[in-house]
Scaffold this motif. Structure first.
Motif, PDB file in Angstrom:
ATOM      1  N   ILE A 188      38.778  34.922  -7.308  1.00 57.54           N
ATOM      2  CA  ILE A 188      38.930  35.627  -8.591  1.00 57.54           C
ATOM      3  C   ILE A 188      38.804  34.615  -9.727  1.00 57.54           C
ATOM      4  N   ASP A 189      39.459  33.467  -9.566  1.00 62.09           N
ATOM      5  CA  ASP A 189      39.393  32.438 -10.615  1.00 62.09           C
ATOM      6  C   ASP A 189      37.982  31.892 -10.774  1.00 62.09           C
ATOM      7  N   SER A 190      37.311  31.588  -9.642  1.00 64.12           N
ATOM      8  CA  SER A 190      35.979  30.973  -9.768  1.00 64.12           C
ATOM      9  C   SER A 190      34.975  31.981 -10.310  1.00 64.12           C
ATOM     10  N   MET A 191      35.100  33.246  -9.925  1.00 57.55           N
ATOM     11  CA  MET A 191      34.174  34.257 -10.452  1.00 57.55           C
ATOM     12  C   MET A 191      34.391  34.470 -11.949  1.00 57.55           C
ATOM     13  N   GLN A 192      35.665  34.566 -12.362  1.00 59.53           N
ATOM     14  CA  GLN A 192      35.930  34.806 -13.784  1.00 59.53           C
ATOM     15  C   GLN A 192      35.419  33.639 -14.632  1.00 59.53           C
ATOM     16  N   LYS A 193      35.596  32.428 -14.088  1.00 63.28           N
ATOM     17  CA  LYS A 193      35.106  31.246 -14.821  1.00 63.28           C
ATOM     18  C   LYS A 193      33.586  31.324 -14.967  1.00 63.28           C
ATOM     19  N   ALA A 194      32.922  31.687 -13.868  1.00 63.00           N
ATOM     20  CA  ALA A 194      31.455  31.762 -13.897  1.00 63.00           C
ATOM     21  C   ALA A 194      30.981  32.878 -14.829  1.00 63.00           C
ATOM     22  N   ILE A 195      31.687  34.009 -14.823  1.00 54.62           N
ATOM     23  CA  ILE A 195      31.307  35.112 -15.725  1.00 54.62           C
ATOM     24  C   ILE A 195      31.437  34.641 -17.183  1.00 54.62           C
ATOM     25  N   ASP A 196      32.530  33.958 -17.496  1.00 53.59           N
ATOM     26  CA  ASP A 196      32.730  33.465 -18.866  1.00 53.59           C
ATOM     27  C   ASP A 196      31.616  32.484 -19.259  1.00 53.59           C
ATOM     28  N   GLU A 197      31.268  31.598 -18.312  1.00 52.72           N
ATOM     29  CA  GLU A 197      30.192  30.631 -18.593  1.00 52.72           C
ATOM     30  C   GLU A 197      28.859  31.340 -18.808  1.00 52.72           C
ATOM     31  N   ALA A 198      28.602  32.360 -17.973  1.00 52.41           N
ATOM     32  CA  ALA A 198      27.336  33.080 -18.084  1.00 52.41           C
ATOM     33  C   ALA A 198      27.231  33.805 -19.425  1.00 52.41           C
ATOM     34  N   TYR A 199      28.367  34.347 -19.897  1.00 52.83           N
ATOM     35  CA  TYR A 199      28.368  34.973 -21.227  1.00 52.83           C
ATOM     36  C   TYR A 199      28.045  33.933 -22.301  1.00 52.83           C
ATOM     37  N   ALA A 200      28.731  32.773 -22.201  1.00 55.47           N
ATOM     38  CA  ALA A 200      28.538  31.734 -23.216  1.00 55.47           C
ATOM     39  C   ALA A 200      27.087  31.255 -23.259  1.00 55.47           C
ATOM     40  N   LYS A 201      26.435  31.268 -22.112  1.00 55.41           N
ATOM     41  CA  LYS A 201      25.064  30.769 -22.033  1.00 55.41           C
ATOM     42  C   LYS A 201      24.025  31.857 -22.344  1.00 55.41           C
ATOM     43  N   GLY A 202      24.488  33.083 -22.534  1.00 52.66           N
ATOM     44  CA  GLY A 202      23.557  34.174 -22.829  1.00 52.66           C
ATOM     45  C   GLY A 202      22.922  34.784 -21.591  1.00 52.66           C
ATOM     46  N   TYR A 203      23.502  34.512 -20.401  1.00 51.65           N
ATOM     47  CA  TYR A 203      22.987  35.118 -19.173  1.00 51.65           C
ATOM     48  C   TYR A 203      23.631  36.485 -18.919  1.00 51.65           C
ATOM     49  N   LEU A 204      24.671  36.777 -19.643  1.00 51.67           N
ATOM     50  CA  LEU A 204      25.315  38.092 -19.586  1.00 51.67           C
ATOM     51  C   LEU A 204      25.530  38.536 -21.036  1.00 51.67           C
ATOM     52  N   GLY A 205      25.700  39.829 -21.219  1.00 49.81           N
ATOM     53  CA  GLY A 205      25.984  40.340 -22.556  1.00 49.81           C
ATOM     54  C   GLY A 205      24.777  40.999 -23.195  1.00 49.81           C
ATOM     55  N   LYS A 206      24.752  40.943 -24.519  1.00 56.55           N
ATOM     56  CA  LYS A 206      23.672  41.612 -25.265  1.00 56.55           C
ATOM     57  C   LYS A 206      22.399  40.769 -25.264  1.00 56.55           C
ATOM     58  N   ASN A 207      21.266  41.451 -25.127  1.00 51.18           N
ATOM     59  CA  ASN A 207      19.941  40.837 -25.293  1.00 51.18           C
ATOM     60  C   ASN A 207      19.824  39.519 -24.509  1.00 51.18           C
ATOM     61  N   ILE A 208      19.945  39.627 -23.191  1.00 53.39           N
ATOM     62  CA  ILE A 208      19.992  38.425 -22.339  1.00 53.39           C
ATOM     63  C   ILE A 208      18.730  37.586 -22.499  1.00 53.39           C
ATOM     64  N   LEU A 209      18.911  36.344 -22.937  1.00 54.79           N
ATOM     65  CA  LEU A 209      17.824  35.387 -23.174  1.00 54.79           C
ATOM     66  C   LEU A 209      16.683  35.992 -24.009  1.00 54.79           C
ATOM     67  N   GLY A 210      17.063  36.845 -24.948  1.00 54.19           N
ATOM     68  CA  GLY A 210      16.062  37.430 -25.860  1.00 54.19           C
ATOM     69  C   GLY A 210      15.150  38.455 -25.206  1.00 54.19           C
ATOM     70  N   SER A 211      15.528  38.929 -24.033  1.00 55.90           N
ATOM     71  CA  SER A 211      14.653  39.856 -23.300  1.00 55.90           C
ATOM     72  C   SER A 211      14.797  41.306 -23.756  1.00 55.90           C
ATOM     73  N   GLY A 212      15.841  41.570 -24.541  1.00 58.45           N
ATOM     74  CA  GLY A 212      16.097  42.945 -24.951  1.00 58.45           C
ATOM     75  C   GLY A 212      16.952  43.706 -23.956  1.00 58.45           C
ATOM     76  N   PHE A 213      17.323  43.052 -22.854  1.00 51.86           N
ATOM     77  CA  PHE A 213      18.125  43.717 -21.829  1.00 51.86           C
ATOM     78  C   PHE A 213      19.596  43.320 -21.977  1.00 51.86           C
ATOM     79  N   ASP A 214      20.470  44.337 -21.947  1.00 47.63           N
ATOM     80  CA  ASP A 214      21.918  44.092 -22.062  1.00 47.63           C
ATOM     81  C   ASP A 214      22.602  44.334 -20.717  1.00 47.63           C
ATOM     82  N   PHE A 215      23.527  43.451 -20.370  1.00 43.94           N
ATOM     83  CA  PHE A 215      24.306  43.691 -19.148  1.00 43.94           C
ATOM     84  C   PHE A 215      25.677  43.044 -19.260  1.00 43.94           C
ATOM     85  N   ASP A 216      26.708  43.892 -19.186  1.00 42.06           N
ATOM     86  CA  ASP A 216      28.087  43.402 -19.200  1.00 42.06           C
ATOM     87  C   ASP A 216      28.649  43.454 -17.794  1.00 42.06           C
ATOM     88  N   LEU A 217      29.408  42.419 -17.433  1.00 43.42           N
ATOM     89  CA  LEU A 217      29.968  42.333 -16.084  1.00 43.42           C
ATOM     90  C   LEU A 217      31.483  42.165 -16.165  1.00 43.42           C
TER      91      LEU A 217
END
Lengths: 432, 159
Positions: free
Chosen positions: A131-160
């Motif tokens: 649970i800890d390692s997944m939550q950390k990775a999810i937070d990192e992915a959000y910070a890097k733009g791999y999750l959330g709104k307009n992922i890497l400018g592709s126009g695709f949104d995904f929240d996890l």
């Protein structure tokens, strides 16, 4: 023989769960490719790869994704099933704890393929480290733009969102998992409707296993042809097997599908613990039929070979049993597990699992008769084949009946004063 | 007096209520927060959770969920909650002997709590660590590949 590490190539590296490290070894490349192509194209690649779900049922992943209706206004949901808990199975935990980003990457690819903008990572509540390692990775992915709104400018949104279960094995069944995510008891739902039509919050939903999502980025990155050439024709790719029981080196191994079972046991796991002879192997988690030592000689770790041996790869859990093991005790403990975990909705399961457990307990204590053995087999016939909403009672039958039939002498040897008892009971029964 | 969640838990519950399309989904994580705060879930706490989530979620619905799932303690447990896996893979690597050893060390039977309320021992079904058997979970952590000596060390460190 050696392992064929695709998903687990970097799993033993101390940095395996760091985002920077994962990116340096082609991490998120598969996702980038998926974001640049059409959803239909992603589904086609996964279909062509031949990938079959790694949770237990082995359903083709691309086909599952293609069932999601495209033209309805409801939201669509993607769920990762990380509620690993079948006795013998501990492979997903290793991926969750050590390669969290690989799972997230696979989920983004799956989400793009089915048009889901929201996903859930349903993890068993006991896996605190995961649970800890997944939550950390999810937070990192959000910070890097791999999750959330307009992922890497592709126009695709995904929240996890990470969601922890609460100790119910039945929640590994996809509709029970959905009920649990909705804040209900983990009761499986009648199908149809299937989750692809009416799943989470009555919206189209896909549920895939941790290992399935972990495989997807590699297929997108290296191509369907590359993947389908590994393994056998009907069981392409590699698979993680969690080996427990009487071997020198239990653990999680990634091997090419089609590898002989005994190579896994003797080469990778170092052979039998204390060099005791092999007695039996349960090849795919506690719910699948047991193989005798003789049957193990010709069994390969793929869907076809297991079917030919009237058993299954199931959840990828290989339980190795050495000579001297009390199979009455192990079978009783498996039945106890299923009785404990039955959700109670269907009578054949609620009553059947408890009854089988009680009869095995009686035999284990030396108080059983041959009628009790017959009764278990009779009950088993009423607990399987669609008499219940989900396959938990079938799983109990799979854990009990083949062992009784193949090792009947062991169960008979435990019946108390067998001949005497039957003699005494017979006249009483006929006089009644 | 009714149960009061801490301000941190209230903030977390507010965040959770925004995360799900249906607020009923907050029941499981809400019960976790309750258990985190007081070690178990009880009627007063569930009432407070029902009030926090609001209509149409009732106490009965939350109670029904709490009693279904085994990770929610319905009564207080010791400071260290030792759960030993009793399923077959662990049995094949000696969990039954380890269980007896823990019982004799703590002077209790399985299912009991020591008189100083420090340890509770329970046997549970599969903890998903079959290759690292025998094993126990103590509070949030897994302890695997255990021997009597290792177990003694762990218990000593906790006392």
């Amino acid at each position: 023989m050696a392992e064929m590490k695709i998903l687990t190539k970097f799993i033993d590296d101390p940095r395996s769960n760091e985002l920077e490290f994962y990116e340096s070894v082609h991490g998120y490349d598969g996702m980038k490719k998926a974001l640049s192509i059409a959803p239909e194209e992603i589904i086609e690649i996964v279909k062509k790869s031949g990938l079959r779900g790694r949770g237990g049922a082995g359903f083709p992943t691309g086909l599952k994704w293609s069932f999601i209706p495209k033209d309805i206004p409801k939201p669509k949901y993607l769920i990762c099933n990380a509620d690993e808990g079948e006795p013998g199975t501990f492979k997903d935990r290793k991926l969750i704890e050590n390669l969290s980003h690989q799972i997230i990457e696979g989920m983004v690819i799956g989400a793009k393929a089915i048009g889901a903008n929201k996903g859930f990572f349903y993890i068993r509540g006991e896996f605190n480290k995961g649970i800890d390692s997944m939550q950390k990775a999810i937070d990192e992915a959000y910070a890097k733009g791999y999750l959330g709104k307009n992922i890497l400018g592709s126009g695709f949104d995904f929240d996890l969102v990470l969601y922890a279960g609460a100790g119910a094995y039945i929640c590994g069944e996809e509709t029970a998992l959905i009920n649990s995510l909705e804040g209900r008891r983990g009761h499986p739902r009648l199908k149809p409707p299937f989750p692809a039509v009416s799943g989470l919050y009555r919206c189209p939903t896909v549920v895939n296993n941790v290992e399935t999502f972990s495989t997807v980025p590699h297929i997108l990155d290296k191509g369907a042809d590359w993947y389908s050439k590994i393994g056998t024709e009907k069981s392409p790719g590699t698979r993680l097997f969690s080996v427990s029981g009487h071997v020198k080196r239990p653990g999680v191994y990634e091997i090419e599908l089609g590898t002989p079972l005994l190579e896994l046991v003797n080469d990778l796991c170092g052979g039998m613990l204390d060099d005791v002879p092999l007695k039996a192997v349960i090849p795919g988690g506690s719910s699948v039929p047991i193989l005798t030592a003789e049957e193990c000689k010709t069994a390969n770790m793929d869907f076809e070979s297991m079917a030919a041996h009237k058993t299954m790869l199931g959840s990828g859990a290989v339980i190795v049993i050495g000579e001297g093991t009390d199979l009455v005790e192990t079978t009783y403990r498996f039945a106890r597990f299923y009785a404990h975990e039955s959700c109670g909705q269907c009578t054949p399961c609620r009553e059947g699992t408890h009854w089988v457990r009680d009869l095995l307990h009686k035999i284990r204590e030396g108080e059983g008769t041959s009628a009790d053995l017959d009764l278990i087999l009779s009950l088993a016939r009423n607990m399987e084949g669609g008499t219940t909403i989900c396959p938990l009672s079938d799983a109990c039958v799979g854990a009990v009946r083949p062992t009784i039939l193949k090792f009947k002498h062991e169960f008979e040897a435990r019946l108390k004063d067998k001949a005497v008892k039957e003699e005494v009971e017979q006249p009483a029964a006929s006089g009644a | 007096m009714s149960y009061q969640f801490s301000s941190q838990s209230v903030a977390r519950l507010d965040k959770l209520l925004e995360m799900f399309p249906d607020k009923r989904s907050v029941i499981l994580p809400g019960l976790y927060l309750l258990q985190k705060e007081q070690g178990y879930v009880d009627r007063e706490g569930m009432e407070a959770l029902a009030d926090k989530i609001g209509s149409p979620i009732s106490l009965a619905q939350i109670y029904g969920v709490a009693t279904f799932y085994t990770l929610y303690n319905k009564k207080p447990v010791g400071k260290y909650h030792i759960q030993i896996c009793g399923t077959s893979s662990c049995y094949m690597r000696g969990n039954d002997k380890l269980e007896k050893h823990i019982c004799s060390r703590l002077g209790i039977e399985t299912g009991e709590t020591t008189s100083d309320k420090k340890f509770t021992l329970e046997e549970v079904e599969c903890l998903g660590a079959c290759g690292y058997a025998p094993m126990v979970q103590i509070n949030d952590a897994y302890y695997e590949n255990l021997t009597f000596e290792k177990m003694d060390e762990i218990l000593k460190d906790l006392t």
